[in-house]
Write a protein that holds these residues in place. Structure first.
Motif, short mmCIF file in Angstrom:
data_model
loop_
_atom_site.label_atom_id
_atom_site.label_comp_id
_atom_site.label_asym_id
_atom_site.label_seq_id
_atom_site.Cartn_x
_atom_site.Cartn_y
_atom_site.Cartn_z
N GLY A 8 0.82 -1.20 0.00
CA GLY A 8 0.00 0.00 0.00
C GLY A 8 0.85 1.25 0.00
N SER A 9 0.22 2.38 0.31
CA SER A 9 0.94 3.65 0.23
C SER A 9 0.72 4.57 1.43
CB SER A 9 0.53 4.39 -1.05
OG SER A 9 -0.88 4.54 -1.11
N ASN A 10 0.03 4.09 2.47
CA ASN A 10 -0.20 4.93 3.66
C ASN A 10 0.47 4.30 4.86
OD1 ASN A 10 -1.10 6.39 5.85
ND2 ASN A 10 -3.20 6.52 5.15
N MET A 11 1.66 4.75 5.17
CA MET A 11 2.41 4.20 6.30
C MET A 11 1.68 4.45 7.61
SD MET A 11 5.00 2.55 7.43
CE MET A 11 6.13 2.48 6.04
N TYR A 12 1.10 5.64 7.77
CA TYR A 12 0.41 5.98 9.00
C TYR A 12 -0.71 4.98 9.29
CZ TYR A 12 -1.59 8.96 12.66
OH TYR A 12 -2.03 9.45 13.86
N TYR A 43 6.00 4.11 22.73
CA TYR A 43 5.94 4.59 21.35
C TYR A 43 4.55 5.14 21.04
CZ TYR A 43 9.48 0.91 21.60
OH TYR A 43 10.52 0.11 22.00
N SER A 44 4.46 5.89 19.95
CA SER A 44 3.18 6.33 19.43
C SER A 44 3.17 6.15 17.92
CB SER A 44 2.93 7.81 19.77
OG SER A 44 3.76 8.64 18.96
N VAL A 45 1.99 6.26 17.33
CA VAL A 45 1.88 6.15 15.88
C VAL A 45 2.69 7.25 15.20
CG1 VAL A 45 0.28 6.21 13.93
CG2 VAL A 45 -0.40 5.07 16.05
N ALA A 46 2.55 8.47 15.71
CA ALA A 46 3.26 9.59 15.11
C ALA A 46 4.78 9.41 15.19
CB ALA A 46 2.85 10.89 15.79
N TYR A 47 5.26 8.86 16.30
CA TYR A 47 6.70 8.64 16.45
C TYR A 47 7.20 7.63 15.42
CZ TYR A 47 11.10 6.80 18.10
OH TYR A 47 12.39 6.37 18.14
N PHE A 48 6.52 6.48 15.33
CA PHE A 48 6.92 5.47 14.35
C PHE A 48 6.86 6.03 12.93
CE2 PHE A 48 5.72 1.73 17.30
CZ PHE A 48 7.05 1.50 17.60
N ASN A 49 5.80 6.78 12.66
CA ASN A 49 5.63 7.33 11.31
C ASN A 49 6.81 8.24 10.93
OD1 ASN A 49 3.69 7.55 8.99
ND2 ASN A 49 3.89 9.72 9.47
N ARG A 50 7.29 9.04 11.88
CA ARG A 50 8.42 9.95 11.60
C ARG A 50 9.69 9.17 11.28
NH1 ARG A 50 6.60 12.92 16.06
NH2 ARG A 50 8.35 12.15 17.32
N CYS A 51 9.83 7.98 11.87
CA CYS A 51 11.03 7.19 11.63
C CYS A 51 11.12 6.68 10.19
CB CYS A 51 11.07 6.00 12.61
SG CYS A 51 11.28 6.48 14.34
#
Length: 420
Positions: A8-12, A43-51
Motif C-alpha cells: 500500500g501507500s499509507n504508512m500511518y 511509542y506512538s503512531v506519530a513517532y513510528f511514522n516519523r522514523c
C-alpha cells in the motif's frame, strides 16, 4: 505457516492498525529494526511514522511504498516471543529487507497468535527494493521456517481455509446463480455475525442481499430466504433465488443456529475492544462520512450504513476482516449507535471527545519522546513531503489478499502440464 504480503501507500494507516492493538493490550512490539528506541520504551503512531519519513520522502517513483506482512503459524504451534523475533528477522533478511527499517508487532486478539511486520520497499537512496518474485520466495521461506522451528506444515486444505477468496458478484458477467452460490455457501463458515441485519451487511460487500419470505402452503406456515444480486449502487439486478438452491448452509434454519453460536462467541471476543477503539479514533480524527469510512478501510474494517428513503441513518455495521466478525454499532458501544452517526453526518453534531479511556490521547500522547541516537539508524534527512495515499489490508474487491494460494495453484497447473 502462512505469510500474507500487503502492499500500500499509507504508512500511518499501517502503523495505526497495529499500534491500536498494543494500546488495547491485544498486541505488543517485539522488535525494531533500524528504528531508534525511545528512552523509556514507549511509542506512538506519530513517532513510528516519523522514523519512516526519510525513506518515504526519498522515494523516486514507487507508488506502493508500504509493506505490511503477516506471518501466521498454525494455532496449535506454541511460538515464544524470541522465536517470533528470530523468524521475523530471518524472513525479512531473506526477502531483501534486512537493512530496511521495520517494526514487528505480535497480535493476540484472535485464536491464533501471529505477527505483523510493517516496513517500506524504498531504500534511503529512493530506489525500490525488487519484489518481482516476492510470493514464491515467501512460500519457500515459510517452508524452511516450519522445518527450522518444528512448526506444523500448512497443508493444502489449511491454506485454502485461511486464504479463501470471495469475489463480489458482477451481474454483467452472467451466471449470477453460480456467483451467488460461491459466496453464500461458504461465507458463514469464515465470519461471525449474530443477526440477519449483520449478515445482510456482510453480503452487501459482495453485491448480494438476502430477504426473508413468509407465507402459507397447504395450510402450513412457510418461512424461507431468497437471495438477490445487487449492482454497485445497491439496486436489485436479478430474480430472487431460493436458499434451497445453495444448500442447507444458506437456509434460515442453519443461519439461526449460526446467530446463536455467534452471540456466545462474540461476547468474549477480544476483537470487540480493538474494533471499538479503532472506530472511536476514526470518529475523532475525521470530519465527514467519506474520510471516516476510508480511515477504517485502511485498517481492514468496512462500514455499512443503512438509510431510509428520507436519508435518515437507522443502522450502522462494522465488519472486521482480520477478526472476521460483524458488529452492529450499538453492540460495540451505545456511543456508536446509528442515532449518533445520523446526528453527526445529517445534522452536523459531531460527538464530543471522551476524556476518559480516550483512544486518541493513547495513540498520540508520546509524539516527542527522546531517542537513542536517531542518526545511527537514519543516514540523512529529507523533506517531510511523502505519500499519504490509501493503504488497506483489503484489495479493491474488499477481501483479503491471497496471492500466495493463487501462485501455488498456478504452479500445480504447470506441474500437471509437464506430466502430460
Amino acid at each position: 505457516m502462512i505469510a500474507k504480503i500487503g502492499k500500500g501507500s499509507n504508512m500511518y494507516g499501517a502503523i495505526l492498525y497495529n499500534q491500536q492493538k498494543v494500546e488495547t493490550e491485544n498486541g505488543a512490539v517485539l522488535l525494531l529494526n533500524r528504528i531508534p528506541d525511545t528512552v523509556d520504551g514507549r511509542y506512538s503512531v506519530a513517532y513510528f511514522n516519523r522514523c519512516f519519513e526519510p525513506y518515504l520522502s526519498a522515494n523516486n517513483k514507487t507508488e506502493k511504498t508500504v509493506r505490511h506482512i503477516s506471518l501466521n503459524p498454525d494455532p496449535k504451534d506454541k511460538v515464544s516471543d524470541e522465536q517470533f523475533t528470530e523468524m521475523a528477522q530471518d524472513y525479512m533478511e531473506r526477502m531483501g529487507y534486512g537493512n530496511q527499517p521495520y517494526i514487528v508487532f505480535k497480535h493476540t486478539d484472535i485464536d491464533r497468535t501471529h505477527i505483523h511486520i510493517v516496513s517500506t520497499c524504498v531504500g534511503i537512496d529512493g530506489k525500490k527494493i525488487p519484489d518481482d518474485y516476492d510470493h514464491p520466495r515467501s512460500m519457500a521461506i515459510c517452508r524452511d521456517l516450519e522445518t527450522k522451528y518444528n512448526l506444523h506444515k500448512a497443508t493444502e486444505q489449511e491454506q485454502k481455509q485461511a486464504n479463501k477468496v470471495f469475489k463480489p458478484v458482477d451481474h454483467k458477467n452472467g451466471d449470477i446463480k453460480s456467483q451467488i452460490a460461491s459466496i453464500v455457501r461458504h461465507l458463514p463458515k469464515y465470519y461471525s455475525f449474530s443477526t440477519m441485519g449483520s449478515y445482510n451487511a456482510l453480503l452487501s460487500l459482495f453485491n448480494i442481499t438476502v430477504e426473508e419470505v413468509r407465507g402459507e402452503r397447504n395450510g402450513q406456515a412457510v418461512n424461507g430466504l431468497v437471495y438477490v444480486a445487487l449492482d454497485e449502487n445497491g439496486n436489485k439486478v436479478s430474480n430472487p433465488f431460493k436458499s434451497s438452491l445453495f444448500g442447507k448452509d444458506a437456509g434460515i434454519a442453519w443461519l439461526q443456529k449460526h446467530f446463536e453460536q455467534a452471540k456466545v462467541k462474540m461476547k468474549t471476543n477480544p476483537a470487540r475492544s480493538v474494533l471499538k477503539n479503532t472506530v472511536e479514533l476514526a470518529m475523532h480524527t475525521t470530519s465527514n462520512e467519506t474520510d471516516f469510512k476510508k480511515q477504517l478501510t485502511e485498517q481492514g474494517i468496512n462500514t455499512v450504513v443503512r438509510r431510509n428513503n428520507e436519508g435518515r441513518i437507522y443502522g450502522i455495521t462494522f465488519i472486521g476482516h482480520e477478526s472476521r466478525s460483524v458488529w452492529n454499532g450499538s453492540a460495540l458501544d451505545r456511543n456508536l449507535s446509528a442515532n449518533v452517526f445520523n446526528d453527526w453526518w445529517n445534522n452536523g453534531n459531531k460527538p464530543e471527545l471522551k476524556t476518559q479511556d480516550n483512544p486518541v490521547s493513547k495513540t498520540n500522547a508520546i509524539d516527542n519522546q527522546p531517542t537513542k541516537d536517531l542518526f545511527e539508524f537514519i543516514p540523512q534527512e529529507h523533506s517531510q513531503n511523502f505519500d499519504m495515499g490509501l493503504f488497506s489490508l483489503l484489495p479493491e474487491s474488499q477481501c483479503v489478499d491471497y496471492e500466495e494460494e493463487q501462485f501455488a495453484n498456478r504452479m500445480k497447473k504447470k506441474k500437471k502440464g509437464r506430466g502430460l
